[in-house]
Design a protein around this motif. Structure first.
Motif, short mmCIF file in Angstrom:
data_model
loop_
_atom_site.label_atom_id
_atom_site.label_comp_id
_atom_site.label_asym_id
_atom_site.label_seq_id
_atom_site.Cartn_x
_atom_site.Cartn_y
_atom_site.Cartn_z
N PHE A 164 30.62 32.38 36.42
CA PHE A 164 31.83 32.39 36.96
C PHE A 164 32.95 33.08 37.72
CE2 PHE A 164 36.27 30.63 37.09
CZ PHE A 164 35.97 29.73 37.94
N ALA A 165 32.86 33.97 36.36
CA ALA A 165 33.95 35.03 36.72
C ALA A 165 33.75 36.15 37.38
CB ALA A 165 34.28 35.84 35.26
N GLU A 166 31.64 36.62 37.81
CA GLU A 166 31.93 36.91 38.44
C GLU A 166 32.26 36.86 40.19
OE1 GLU A 166 27.76 40.48 39.09
OE2 GLU A 166 28.11 38.77 38.11
N ALA A 167 31.24 35.00 40.08
CA ALA A 167 31.67 34.50 41.71
C ALA A 167 33.11 34.27 42.13
CB ALA A 167 31.04 33.27 41.61
N HIS A 168 33.49 33.88 41.16
CA HIS A 168 35.22 34.20 41.36
C HIS A 168 36.20 35.48 41.02
CE1 HIS A 168 38.83 31.93 40.99
NE2 HIS A 168 39.86 33.12 40.17
N ALA A 169 35.83 36.78 41.03
CA ALA A 169 35.81 37.87 41.65
C ALA A 169 35.83 37.82 43.08
CB ALA A 169 35.70 39.10 40.84
N HIS A 170 34.44 37.38 43.86
CA HIS A 170 33.69 37.46 45.23
C HIS A 170 34.66 36.75 45.69
CE1 HIS A 170 30.54 40.11 43.15
NE2 HIS A 170 30.81 40.27 44.03
N ALA A 171 34.90 35.99 45.88
CA ALA A 171 35.59 34.84 46.02
C ALA A 171 36.91 35.35 46.77
CB ALA A 171 35.76 33.40 45.39
N HIS A 172 37.05 35.66 46.03
CA HIS A 172 38.74 36.44 46.38
C HIS A 172 38.51 37.61 47.03
CE1 HIS A 172 42.18 34.87 43.60
NE2 HIS A 172 40.73 34.76 42.09
N ALA A 173 37.51 38.72 47.22
CA ALA A 173 37.25 39.35 47.72
C ALA A 173 36.64 39.06 49.23
CB ALA A 173 36.60 39.98 47.24
N LYS A 174 36.27 37.68 49.47
CA LYS A 174 36.02 37.63 50.44
C LYS A 174 37.02 36.37 51.71
CE LYS A 174 31.95 34.38 52.46
NZ LYS A 174 30.93 33.47 51.82
N ALA A 175 37.87 36.08 50.65
CA ALA A 175 38.79 35.03 51.25
C ALA A 175 40.32 36.44 51.10
CB ALA A 175 39.38 34.19 50.06
N ALA A 176 40.58 37.45 50.64
CA ALA A 176 41.53 38.50 51.10
C ALA A 176 40.88 39.03 52.20
CB ALA A 176 41.54 39.25 49.63
N THR A 177 42.04 39.25 53.58
CA THR A 177 41.78 40.69 54.10
C THR A 177 43.15 41.49 53.94
OG1 THR A 177 42.30 38.53 55.46
CG2 THR A 177 42.59 40.40 56.67
N VAL A 178 42.49 42.29 53.99
CA VAL A 178 42.93 43.86 53.45
C VAL A 178 43.83 44.17 54.78
CG1 VAL A 178 42.17 46.01 52.87
CG2 VAL A 178 41.10 45.00 52.74
N HIS A 179 45.40 44.48 54.22
CA HIS A 179 46.14 44.47 54.58
C HIS A 179 46.31 46.32 55.42
CE1 HIS A 179 48.57 41.70 52.39
NE2 HIS A 179 47.54 40.76 53.57
N ASP A 180 46.49 46.59 56.18
CA ASP A 180 46.38 48.59 56.40
C ASP A 180 47.59 48.66 56.60
OD1 ASP A 180 47.92 46.59 58.56
OD2 ASP A 180 47.32 48.22 60.03
N ASP A 181 48.81 47.87 55.97
CA ASP A 181 50.25 48.74 56.21
C ASP A 181 50.59 48.86 54.34
OD1 ASP A 181 50.47 45.64 55.50
OD2 ASP A 181 52.32 46.00 56.73
N ALA A 182 49.24 48.64 53.48
CA ALA A 182 49.60 48.29 51.97
C ALA A 182 49.30 49.81 51.68
CB ALA A 182 48.07 47.47 51.63
N ALA A 183 50.50 49.85 50.46
CA ALA A 183 49.89 50.78 49.87
C ALA A 183 49.07 51.17 48.85
CB ALA A 183 51.60 51.21 48.95
#
Length: 178
Positions: free
Chosen positions: A46-65
């Motif tokens: 579950f923990a591994e799948a949850h981390a992957h779900a966050h990764a899939k849902a997140a759009t990387v911000h090009d202006d992030a530090a």
């Protein structure tokens, strides 16, 4: 004038054991988690799948530090690197610890220098002004895997297929009778 950078985001999913031989999963975001359980393998999945779900849902911000730089690049003290390159989202999971999955928006240089990381997604380049030539990007450097073993990443939900019978690890070998 360049736009100001927003702080790089990070998420941490942690599997925690308790004195009564149960474990629980926590997330640094306000997410629904399963109740405490004695089934450690199910909680780890579950923990591994949850981390992957966050990764899939997140759009990387090009202006992030770079989140790594914010922490003085502590994740890769052994191999110092100057923060450079586009922002990427990395998943860091140290198999020796095995109970923490960390996602962070970091620069490409820190991602390549940090052990036990896998790039999950990259920021999209900003739109170029009209008439400007398209930007060419060099391929990302391969991340070294301690011990020299690596496997291709699988799409979410897929599992590697086994071919042939399973080999026994350790113990005496049996001879074929014949």
């Amino acid at each position: 004038m360049p736009s100001p950078q927003r702080p790089g985001r990070s998420w941490t999913v942690r599997l925690t054991g308790h004195g009564d031989r149960t474990a629980s999963v926590t997330c640094s975001s306000a997410c629904a988690m399963p109740p405490r359980s004695r089934d450690l393998a199910a909680l780890r999945r579950f923990a591994e799948a949850h981390a992957h779900a966050h990764a899939k849902a997140a759009t990387v911000h090009d202006d992030a530090a770079c989140q790594c730089r914010r922490q003085q690049c502590a994740a890769h003290e052994e191999s110092p690197a100057d923060c450079a390159g586009r922002i990427v989202l990395v998943l860091r999971h140290d198999p020796a610890v095995g109970q923490v999955w960390a996602l962070a928006e970091v620069c490409a240089s820190c991602a390549a220098s940090t052990p036990h990381t896998r790039i999950m997604s990259r920021s999209l380049p900003r739109a170029a002004p009209a008439g400007a030539p398209p930007e060419r990007q060099a391929p990302a450097p391969a991340v070294a895997v301690p011990g020299g073993f690596s496997a291709p990443p699988f799409a979410s939900g897929e599992t590697p297929e086994r071919s042939g019978p399973r080999r026994r690890v350790g113990g005496p070998r049996r001879r074929a009778r014949g």
